[in-house]
Design a protein around this motif. Sequence first.
Motif, short mmCIF file in Angstrom:
data_model
loop_
_atom_site.label_atom_id
_atom_site.label_comp_id
_atom_site.label_asym_id
_atom_site.label_seq_id
_atom_site.Cartn_x
_atom_site.Cartn_y
_atom_site.Cartn_z
N THR A 94 0.86 -1.19 0.00
CA THR A 94 0.00 0.00 0.00
C THR A 94 0.89 1.23 0.00
OG1 THR A 94 -0.14 -0.01 2.42
CG2 THR A 94 -1.88 -1.15 1.22
N ALA A 178 -5.81 -3.38 -5.17
CA ALA A 178 -6.90 -4.03 -4.44
C ALA A 178 -7.56 -5.10 -5.30
CB ALA A 178 -7.93 -2.99 -4.00
N HIS A 182 -5.01 -7.82 -3.59
CA HIS A 182 -5.66 -7.94 -2.29
C HIS A 182 -6.92 -8.81 -2.37
CE1 HIS A 182 -3.58 -3.85 -1.25
NE2 HIS A 182 -2.74 -4.82 -1.54
N TRP A 227 -0.67 -9.61 5.87
CA TRP A 227 -1.85 -9.25 5.09
C TRP A 227 -2.91 -8.51 5.87
CZ3 TRP A 227 -2.45 -8.65 0.15
CH2 TRP A 227 -1.46 -9.18 -0.68
N PHE A 231 -4.90 -5.10 4.43
CA PHE A 231 -6.34 -4.93 4.32
C PHE A 231 -6.82 -3.72 5.12
CE2 PHE A 231 -6.46 -9.81 3.84
CZ PHE A 231 -6.22 -9.70 2.48
N VAL A 238 -10.52 -2.10 -0.79
CA VAL A 238 -10.80 -3.53 -0.70
C VAL A 238 -12.30 -3.78 -0.57
CG1 VAL A 238 -10.50 -5.59 0.74
CG2 VAL A 238 -8.53 -4.16 0.19
#
Length: 282
Positions: A94, A178, A182, A227, A231, A238
């Motif tokens: 990110t 995302a 993700h 992870w 998130f 997401v």
Amino acid sequence: MNVFIIGTGLIGGSLAIDIKAAFNEAKIYGVDKNSVFIEEALQLGVIQYKATIEDLEKADVVIIAIPVDAIVKVLPEVLDRIHDDCLVFDVGSTKEKLCKTIAKHMKRRNYLAAHPIAGTEFSGPQAAIANLYRGKTNIICEVEKTAFKLQEKAMEIFSRLGMRIRYMDPASHDKHIAYVSHLSHISSFMLGKTVIEKEKNERDIFDMAGSGFASTVRLAKSSPEMWTPIFKQNKDNVIKTLDEYIKNLTRFKELMEEDKFSNIHNEMENTNHIKTILKGIK
């Protein structure tokens, strides 16, 4: 060239291996709060020397390869400690929050926001491998905010490691990643969860699992410590991708319930186009 790797697991360790191979003069220092990891990295030859954050004043390059919530906390301190000609870059998944955090730091010019799109489902120094980044895309954000001579130093490293460079603003990076990264991990984790819950009552279920299942849940073996912060930091993007994904799953279920299998065939046939889009990606 003194290269400090903060985080000696898969990502940082693989960078250490490749940089040492590409730059004969490079001395690789490892910094890790996990004492087991740092000892493993040293014994495996992933790093040459153990170091602490207090040693960063002698660093020429600092690479931060730790969970993204930790990067936000550590990066300002790293910038506080380095000399004026030191390059600092991270490899986090990110970027928007991180770039905002150090936007007004007096040594912002020393930092390059990077995200090599590479990795495996494994973790720790023992998972580090050579050539992990060769042929992979490396997304660079806000390159114009990094001193030009340090941009050149970074591009020399990325070039020798065989990376392809793509430039993007932090917000766009987080939005697009995302979808392609993700969401993939969430899908894998939840598929694994669904099958594990079913396996409690049907012990033979894994005996029928083939390569398709194994490849689909491969990402479910990834580190929750890495992870969960991803998130959290990219929560809004997401959630949007999940809304769209759930909508498509619900539609697929409705078509099944309505016996509209010709529609299902068309959905899958249209989606087959992804083979062309992803051709050549390993």
